[in-house]
Design a protein around this motif. Structure first.
Motif, PDB file in Angstrom:
ATOM      1  N   ARG A 196      41.249  41.138  27.709  1.00  0.00           N
ATOM      2  CA  ARG A 196      42.721  41.172  27.755  1.00  0.00           C
ATOM      3  C   ARG A 196      43.324  40.557  26.493  1.00  0.00           C
ATOM      4  O   ARG A 196      44.290  41.094  25.924  1.00  0.00           O
ATOM      5  CB  ARG A 196      43.224  40.424  28.992  1.00  0.00           C
ATOM      6  CG  ARG A 196      42.959  41.138  30.308  1.00  0.00           C
ATOM      7  CD  ARG A 196      43.465  40.323  31.494  1.00  0.00           C
ATOM      8  NE  ARG A 196      43.124  40.933  32.753  1.00  0.00           N
ATOM      9  CZ  ARG A 196      43.826  41.889  33.354  1.00  0.00           C
ATOM     10  NH1 ARG A 196      44.950  42.315  32.781  1.00  0.00           N
ATOM     11  NH2 ARG A 196      43.452  42.408  34.511  1.00  0.00           N
ATOM     12  N   VAL A 241      35.694  46.348  34.491  1.00  0.00           N
ATOM     13  CA  VAL A 241      34.847  45.481  33.665  1.00  0.00           C
ATOM     14  C   VAL A 241      34.358  44.304  34.497  1.00  0.00           C
ATOM     15  O   VAL A 241      33.156  43.985  34.521  1.00  0.00           O
ATOM     16  CB  VAL A 241      35.614  44.979  32.422  1.00  0.00           C
ATOM     17  CG1 VAL A 241      34.856  43.836  31.746  1.00  0.00           C
ATOM     18  CG2 VAL A 241      35.816  46.111  31.437  1.00  0.00           C
ATOM     19  N   LYS A 242      35.283  43.656  35.208  1.00  0.00           N
ATOM     20  CA  LYS A 242      34.897  42.509  36.041  1.00  0.00           C
ATOM     21  C   LYS A 242      33.947  42.939  37.155  1.00  0.00           C
ATOM     22  O   LYS A 242      32.914  42.299  37.394  1.00  0.00           O
ATOM     23  CB  LYS A 242      36.142  41.849  36.633  1.00  0.00           C
ATOM     24  CG  LYS A 242      35.834  40.646  37.521  1.00  0.00           C
ATOM     25  CD  LYS A 242      37.092  40.052  38.122  1.00  0.00           C
ATOM     26  CE  LYS A 242      36.748  38.885  39.040  1.00  0.00           C
ATOM     27  NZ  LYS A 242      35.821  39.236  40.125  1.00  0.00           N
ATOM     28  N   ALA A 266      32.115  37.007  34.636  1.00  0.00           N
ATOM     29  CA  ALA A 266      32.916  38.223  34.520  1.00  0.00           C
ATOM     30  C   ALA A 266      34.376  37.893  34.248  1.00  0.00           C
ATOM     31  O   ALA A 266      35.079  38.643  33.557  1.00  0.00           O
ATOM     32  CB  ALA A 266      32.779  39.054  35.791  1.00  0.00           C
ATOM     33  N   SER A 291      36.625  39.323  31.223  1.00  0.00           N
ATOM     34  CA  SER A 291      37.909  39.988  31.451  1.00  0.00           C
ATOM     35  C   SER A 291      39.012  39.318  30.640  1.00  0.00           C
ATOM     36  O   SER A 291      39.866  39.991  30.048  1.00  0.00           O
ATOM     37  CB  SER A 291      38.246  39.954  32.940  1.00  0.00           C
ATOM     38  OG  SER A 291      39.486  40.585  33.192  1.00  0.00           O
ATOM     39  N   SER A 342      38.715  50.028  32.548  1.00  0.00           N
ATOM     40  CA  SER A 342      39.812  49.218  33.093  1.00  0.00           C
ATOM     41  C   SER A 342      39.344  47.774  33.177  1.00  0.00           C
ATOM     42  O   SER A 342      38.144  47.497  33.258  1.00  0.00           O
ATOM     43  CB  SER A 342      40.254  49.711  34.474  1.00  0.00           C
ATOM     44  OG  SER A 342      39.418  49.202  35.500  1.00  0.00           O
ATOM     45  N   PHE A 343      40.312  46.855  33.161  1.00  0.00           N
ATOM     46  CA  PHE A 343      39.956  45.441  33.245  1.00  0.00           C
ATOM     47  C   PHE A 343      39.267  45.132  34.573  1.00  0.00           C
ATOM     48  O   PHE A 343      38.306  44.361  34.619  1.00  0.00           O
ATOM     49  CB  PHE A 343      41.210  44.574  33.094  1.00  0.00           C
ATOM     50  CG  PHE A 343      41.861  44.688  31.748  1.00  0.00           C
ATOM     51  CD1 PHE A 343      41.220  44.220  30.616  1.00  0.00           C
ATOM     52  CD2 PHE A 343      43.118  45.258  31.612  1.00  0.00           C
ATOM     53  CE1 PHE A 343      41.806  44.320  29.370  1.00  0.00           C
ATOM     54  CE2 PHE A 343      43.716  45.365  30.368  1.00  0.00           C
ATOM     55  CZ  PHE A 343      43.057  44.889  29.245  1.00  0.00           C
ATOM     56  N   LYS A 344      39.761  45.729  35.640  1.00  0.00           N
ATOM     57  CA  LYS A 344      39.160  45.493  36.952  1.00  0.00           C
ATOM     58  C   LYS A 344      37.720  45.984  36.991  1.00  0.00           C
ATOM     59  O   LYS A 344      36.823  45.301  37.501  1.00  0.00           O
ATOM     60  CB  LYS A 344      39.979  46.191  38.042  1.00  0.00           C
ATOM     61  CG  LYS A 344      39.422  45.982  39.453  1.00  0.00           C
ATOM     62  CD  LYS A 344      40.249  46.713  40.490  1.00  0.00           C
ATOM     63  CE  LYS A 344      39.753  46.427  41.900  1.00  0.00           C
ATOM     64  NZ  LYS A 344      38.341  46.783  42.107  1.00  0.00           N
TER      65      LYS A 344
END
Length: 475
Positions: free
Chosen positions: A173, A225-226, A165, A169, A221-223
């Motif tokens: 980004r 996604v992870k 993950a 991420s 959001s990036f968070k």
């Protein structure tokens, strides 16, 4: 048994064109529902799409930045499915013959560089949007807003080259940085102009065959996604370990609960009944257009980070922060021109200036203003504490630092004669502490510094004050 994840991302980027992909309707976000529509994007009978040239140029720029092979000829296709926010019951996309293929993006993860392959980039129109429960009496009704229908997108499809993950991420980004630097997408995940679907499967370590994948849709959001990928990896491993079977399906991420939930069985390509769009001729991308777009490419984030480290001698961490946004990178370089001090400027931009720029923008706190304040600290005209206050005032009012310092009387006291008067007064007022200091209590030096600084109302030059105080106490 140990398992590894196999992850591929499909990223949708909304292109920053003024008008839609196949009509002249505006693309501005936040307009009243169904006010930016016309017969073309509403799918009325007898209308014909006309391709937006600017969207093609933006797509080509992205392909060049990601080292893709651009095909001279590509074809638009109809992707057929029914959903309430898709008025035509098909989406114009590209399928068998996309406009570009076989690119790559290098990512940094845990200090190592890894190359992620890009399968293809294709152009397509967006669907509309369903609004659930947005009625005055909140009766559970749903409404359809078609402002977003026909908005231009590019879909960037990666190879299944990611294994964690964190790698996914980092890739996301890095991709966002590139499209924002190019000026082809604003990268706003909350508004949906940059969104991601993740294909996730697991397999025993050492095997080549892929496991059954699940597609995680529209993560914003990036968070998330992870978190979504981490959860899905654990879910699939637990299922296999308990003799269950992973099924191919589309799943949604519930960010409140931190889990993925089944949405529907995953469609295959044949479910969409693709066929060439009869109302659009093949897209021909000439060598002349490619070269024209190549000349407009800016210095990209990774190259800029490497240059900042080599030219300015700043740490890689500083370079990463300063190049996160093109505007910030340009601002930093302009400040360095004013000060001639790359590392000192880096400290100020990342520390005091960044929050002010985010809060009040770049218009009042210009690089010249910031550089002037940093130079005033260097020269001893003001101290760091005063400089912070001057920057805040300049950011709010746009006044010059010199004017702010003059009006407030906040200039730093560096004159030895003036400082010696303050030092002598503090020593005379504290004979007991003076005797203890001379008896070996060296830590009391800090006491005398603090008392003198207090007498100077915080405006004493620390370097000059320390020098004079040592001389006086030692005499």
């Amino acid at each position: 048994m140990k398992y590894e994840a196999v992850i591929g991302l499909e990223v949708h980027c909304q292109l920053l064109t003024e008008t839609k992909l196949f009509c002249g309707c505006r693309t501005k976000f936040g307009a009243a529902p169904n006010t930016q529509v016309c017969p073309v994007c509403l799918g009325m009978p007898g209308v014909l799409p006309v391709l937006n040239k600017k969207a093609v140029e933006f797509a080509v720029k992205t392909a060049l930045a990601l080292d893709c092979r651009i095909n001279e000829r590509s074809i638009f296709a109809r992707k057929n499915y029914f959903y309430p926010d898709l008025p035509k019951s098909y989406q114009i996309s590209q399928y068998m013959e996309p406009f570009c293929e076989k690119g790559f993006l290098d990512i940094e993860d845990d200090g190592k560089t890894k190359r992620i392959g890009i399968t293809r980039i294709h152009m397509e129109e967006d669907a509309g949007k369903l609004l659930h429960g947005d009625t005055p009496d909140d009766d559970g009704s749903s409404f359809v807003d078609l402002n977003r229908a026909c908005v231009p997108l590019i879909e960037i499809v990666s190879e299944p080259d990611m294994r964690t993950a964190l790698e996914a991420s980092a890739y996301l980004r890095a991709l966002r940085d590139i499209v924002v630097y190019l000026g082809v997408c604003d990268g706003n995940m909350e508004e949906g102009s940059f969104r991601c679907d993740a294909n996730v499967s697991v397999r025993p370590v050492g095997t080549e065959k892929f496991g059954t994948r699940a597609e995680l849709k529209n993560i914003n959001s990036f968070k998330f996604v992870k978190d979504a990928i981490d959860y899905e990896i654990d879910r699939q491993i637990d299922l296999i370990e308990s003799n269950g079977k992973v099924i191919q399906e589309t799943r949604l991420f519930d960010s409140a609960k931190g889990i993925t939930v089944s949405m529907r069985s995953k469609e295959e390509a044949h479910d969409y009944r693709y066929f060439p769009e009869p109302d659009l001729s093949p897209l021909i991308i000439t060598k002349e257009l490619i070269e024209e777009m190549r000349k407009t490419l800016p210095e990209l984030p990774q190259a800029k980070r490497r240059r900042f480290v080599s030219v300015y001698g700043i740490p890689a961490y500083d370079a990463g922060v300063l190049t996160a946004e093109k505007a910030l990178a340009d601002y930093y370089e302009a400040v360095v021109k004013e000060t001639g001090e790359p590392k000192i400027s880096s400290n100020w931009v990342m520390g005091e200036l960044l929050p002010l720029l985010e809060a009040n923008g770049y218009s009042t706190l210009t690089p010249a203003t910031s550089g002037s304040v940093i130079n005033m600290v260097k020269s001893g005209a003001i101290n760091a504490k005063t400089a912070k206050e001057v920057l805040k005032e300049a950011s709010k009012t746009g006044k010059s630092p010199e004017e702010i310092v003059k009006v407030s009387g906040a200039g730093q006291i560096s004159g030895e004669e003036e400082l010696l008067k303050l030092i002598d007064a503090v020593i005379a007022a504290n004979p007991d502490n003076l005797a203890r200091y001379k008896a070996g209590k060296d830590k009391l030096f800090g006491f005398f510094v603090g008392e003198t600084m207090k007498a100077a109302k915080g405006q004493a030059n620390p370097a000059v004050l320390n020098k004079l105080l040592k001389e006086r106490l030692g005499s």
